[in-house]
Design a protein around this motif. Structure first.
Motif, mmCIF file in Angstrom:
data_model
loop_
_atom_site.group_PDB
_atom_site.id
_atom_site.type_symbol
_atom_site.label_atom_id
_atom_site.label_comp_id
_atom_site.label_asym_id
_atom_site.label_seq_id
_atom_site.Cartn_x
_atom_site.Cartn_y
_atom_site.Cartn_z
ATOM 1 N N LEU A 296 -4.659 3.956 -40.685
ATOM 2 C CA LEU A 296 -6.095 3.851 -40.770
ATOM 3 C C LEU A 296 -6.576 5.099 -39.736
ATOM 4 O O LEU A 296 -7.535 5.515 -40.125
ATOM 5 C CB LEU A 296 -6.323 2.612 -40.006
ATOM 6 C CG LEU A 296 -5.997 1.433 -40.983
ATOM 7 C CD1 LEU A 296 -6.472 0.076 -40.312
ATOM 8 C CD2 LEU A 296 -6.952 1.500 -42.367
ATOM 9 N N PHE A 297 -6.023 5.517 -38.729
ATOM 10 C CA PHE A 297 -6.277 6.547 -38.015
ATOM 11 C C PHE A 297 -6.403 7.477 -38.508
ATOM 12 O O PHE A 297 -7.614 8.310 -38.354
ATOM 13 C CB PHE A 297 -5.482 6.427 -36.501
ATOM 14 C CG PHE A 297 -5.846 7.651 -35.493
ATOM 15 C CD1 PHE A 297 -7.192 7.299 -34.984
ATOM 16 C CD2 PHE A 297 -5.223 8.464 -35.077
ATOM 17 C CE1 PHE A 297 -7.593 8.059 -33.888
ATOM 18 C CE2 PHE A 297 -5.315 9.226 -34.100
ATOM 19 C CZ PHE A 297 -6.650 9.242 -33.466
ATOM 20 N N ALA A 298 -5.522 7.978 -39.586
ATOM 21 C CA ALA A 298 -5.582 9.096 -40.271
ATOM 22 C C ALA A 298 -6.453 9.213 -41.465
ATOM 23 O O ALA A 298 -6.988 10.340 -42.025
ATOM 24 C CB ALA A 298 -4.208 9.543 -40.714
ATOM 25 N N ASN A 299 -6.796 7.865 -41.821
ATOM 26 C CA ASN A 299 -7.730 8.018 -43.157
ATOM 27 C C ASN A 299 -9.121 8.443 -43.189
ATOM 28 O O ASN A 299 -9.797 7.674 -42.129
ATOM 29 C CB ASN A 299 -7.567 6.619 -43.599
ATOM 30 C CG ASN A 299 -8.425 6.216 -44.980
ATOM 31 O OD1 ASN A 299 -8.955 6.850 -45.539
ATOM 32 N ND2 ASN A 299 -8.003 4.914 -45.512
ATOM 33 N N PRO A 300 -9.740 9.490 -43.833
ATOM 34 C CA PRO A 300 -11.038 9.862 -43.675
ATOM 35 C C PRO A 300 -12.109 8.835 -44.208
ATOM 36 O O PRO A 300 -13.290 8.961 -43.722
ATOM 37 C CB PRO A 300 -11.032 11.154 -44.467
ATOM 38 C CG PRO A 300 -9.926 10.852 -45.427
ATOM 39 C CD PRO A 300 -8.881 10.223 -44.864
ATOM 40 N N LYS B 88 -14.371 6.886 -37.397
ATOM 41 C CA LYS B 88 -13.979 6.616 -35.874
ATOM 42 C C LYS B 88 -14.906 6.737 -35.095
ATOM 43 O O LYS B 88 -16.063 7.591 -35.283
ATOM 44 C CB LYS B 88 -13.000 7.547 -35.598
ATOM 45 C CG LYS B 88 -11.524 6.848 -35.857
ATOM 46 C CD LYS B 88 -11.098 6.948 -37.336
ATOM 47 C CE LYS B 88 -10.918 8.424 -38.111
ATOM 48 N NZ LYS B 88 -10.587 8.254 -39.355
ATOM 49 N N VAL B 89 -15.220 6.127 -33.892
ATOM 50 C CA VAL B 89 -16.162 6.611 -32.920
ATOM 51 C C VAL B 89 -15.481 6.619 -31.369
ATOM 52 O O VAL B 89 -14.711 5.925 -31.255
ATOM 53 C CB VAL B 89 -17.137 5.360 -32.971
ATOM 54 C CG1 VAL B 89 -16.801 4.040 -32.590
ATOM 55 C CG2 VAL B 89 -18.487 5.624 -31.851
ATOM 56 N N VAL B 90 -16.013 7.574 -30.553
ATOM 57 C CA VAL B 90 -15.837 7.625 -29.271
ATOM 58 C C VAL B 90 -16.910 7.483 -28.407
ATOM 59 O O VAL B 90 -18.101 7.667 -28.802
ATOM 60 C CB VAL B 90 -15.035 8.922 -28.863
ATOM 61 C CG1 VAL B 90 -13.857 9.176 -29.510
ATOM 62 C CG2 VAL B 90 -15.903 10.044 -29.358
ATOM 63 N N ALA C 16 -12.598 12.364 -38.837
ATOM 64 C CA ALA C 16 -11.364 12.812 -38.402
ATOM 65 C C ALA C 16 -10.592 11.780 -37.412
ATOM 66 O O ALA C 16 -11.285 10.801 -36.727
ATOM 67 C CB ALA C 16 -11.717 14.086 -37.667
ATOM 68 N N PRO C 17 -9.595 11.975 -37.178
ATOM 69 C CA PRO C 17 -8.802 10.913 -36.040
ATOM 70 C C PRO C 17 -9.184 11.381 -34.843
ATOM 71 O O PRO C 17 -8.419 12.386 -34.074
ATOM 72 C CB PRO C 17 -7.142 11.180 -36.606
ATOM 73 C CG PRO C 17 -7.090 12.445 -37.023
ATOM 74 C CD PRO C 17 -8.577 12.909 -37.897
ATOM 75 N N ILE C 18 -9.918 10.772 -34.244
ATOM 76 C CA ILE C 18 -10.539 10.936 -32.795
ATOM 77 C C ILE C 18 -10.558 9.677 -31.967
ATOM 78 O O ILE C 18 -10.706 8.375 -32.579
ATOM 79 C CB ILE C 18 -11.984 11.586 -32.672
ATOM 80 C CG1 ILE C 18 -12.887 10.683 -33.425
ATOM 81 C CG2 ILE C 18 -12.141 12.982 -33.311
ATOM 82 C CD1 ILE C 18 -14.292 11.190 -33.202
ATOM 83 N N GLY D 97 -0.368 11.938 -34.010
ATOM 84 C CA GLY D 97 -1.255 11.251 -34.901
ATOM 85 C C GLY D 97 -1.427 9.826 -34.729
ATOM 86 O O GLY D 97 -1.961 9.034 -35.408
ATOM 87 N N GLN D 98 -0.578 9.211 -33.481
ATOM 88 C CA GLN D 98 -0.884 7.875 -33.307
ATOM 89 C C GLN D 98 -2.004 7.559 -32.578
ATOM 90 O O GLN D 98 -2.300 8.483 -31.740
ATOM 91 C CB GLN D 98 0.418 7.411 -32.410
ATOM 92 C CG GLN D 98 1.845 7.439 -33.227
ATOM 93 C CD GLN D 98 1.941 6.606 -34.235
ATOM 94 O OE1 GLN D 98 1.582 5.332 -33.980
ATOM 95 N NE2 GLN D 98 2.446 6.879 -35.270
ATOM 96 N N PRO D 99 -2.717 6.533 -32.802
ATOM 97 C CA PRO D 99 -3.764 6.053 -32.043
ATOM 98 C C PRO D 99 -3.553 5.751 -30.604
ATOM 99 O O PRO D 99 -2.546 5.540 -30.206
ATOM 100 C CB PRO D 99 -4.166 4.623 -32.702
ATOM 101 C CG PRO D 99 -3.532 4.606 -33.810
ATOM 102 C CD PRO D 99 -2.365 5.262 -34.011
#
Length: 252
Positions: free
Chosen positions: A136-140, A144-146, A159-161, A171-173
């Motif tokens: 899920l982390f890598a799925n465009p 994601k939100v920071v 992007a995975p952020i 690539g791990q959360p």
């Protein structure tokens, strides 16, 4: 606080034609969404439709509905017109519940409204939940939100952020330090800002990411984010999604 739920409903859909009128347990989907939203603390539930057939379906189930133009480029534009039709402006609080979310948690709706009430520095509120799965982390398609220290959005991305540079496995959360957060597509607005939103120029970042909320931040406004541990109920984008939701309603 007193707030209004607005549910944009657009008849055209490439993957699921006439989606707002799709039957779920004997009622149109948009009606099921409104009924679910009515379990929140909202003082008013209104569907913002683009076609008379949606208005008729809502009226048949005693759901308040306004007819908006059928040429709005985005759901936010539709909601802005709905605010004008309903006389909502200034600090009036509005929560946008998508018309294809018949399983939405009423408590999540309330949480978005509460964020606006508690955060006078923010004109928009939304929600997110932690991501624990690398796929899920890598799925465009998973946005994601920071956040900053005050729980306001710093950036939204496909992007995975944030990227955990020193993760044991790339690539791990980064749950060992701070969780990666998946954005949930529900928004609270101050009605005055929502009415102004369509006049704001489109952000280059919005164009690149195809994320409308980046326009808010591009113009210097702030978005408060409610973080919940629970993922939202399944939305309906495809015929397969519709069958899954129908099964949930059939099971009671």
């Amino acid at each position: 606080m007193s707030y209004t739920v607005l549910i944009p409903a657009r008849l055209a859909s490439t993957r699921l034609p006439n989606k707002p009128l799709a039957d779920i347990g004997g009622a149109p989907m948009v009606v099921r969404v409104a009924q679910r939203a009515a379990q929140s603390q909202a003082s008013r539930i209104v569907v913002a439709a683009d076609h008379p057939s949606i208005v008729e379906a809502c009226q048949a189930h005693s759901i308040e509905c306004v007819l908006t133009r059928d040429d709005h480029p985005t759901g936010s534009d539709r909601l802005a017109q709905a605010c004008e039709l309903l006389g909502l402006d200034g600090q009036d609080a509005v929560v946008n519940v998508q018309g294809d979310e018949p399983l939405i948690d009423p408590a999540l709706i309330d949480a978005c409204a509460t964020q606006l009430d508690r955060r006078p520095d923010c004109v928009v509120s939304t929600a997110a939940h932690p991501i624990h799965e690398a796929e899920l982390f890598a799925n465009p398609n998973v946005v994601k939100v920071v956040l900053d220290a005050a729980g306001r959005a710093l950036y939204f991305s496909r992007a995975p952020i944030p990227w955990w540079r020193d993760a044991p496995v790339a690539g791990q959360p980064c749950s060992a330090v701070a969780p990666a957060l998946r954005h949930i597509g529900i928004y609270g607005y101050r009605a005055g800002f929502l009415r102004r939103f369509p006049s704001l120029s489109i952000s280059p970042l919005e164009t690149i990411e195809s994320l409308e909320q980046l326009r808010v931040m591009w113009h210097g406004e702030r978005i408060a984010v409610h973080v919940t541990e629970q993922a939202p109920g399944a939305g309906v984008d495809t015929p397969e999604d519709l069958e899954r939701v129908r099964a949930v309603f059939a099971a009671g």
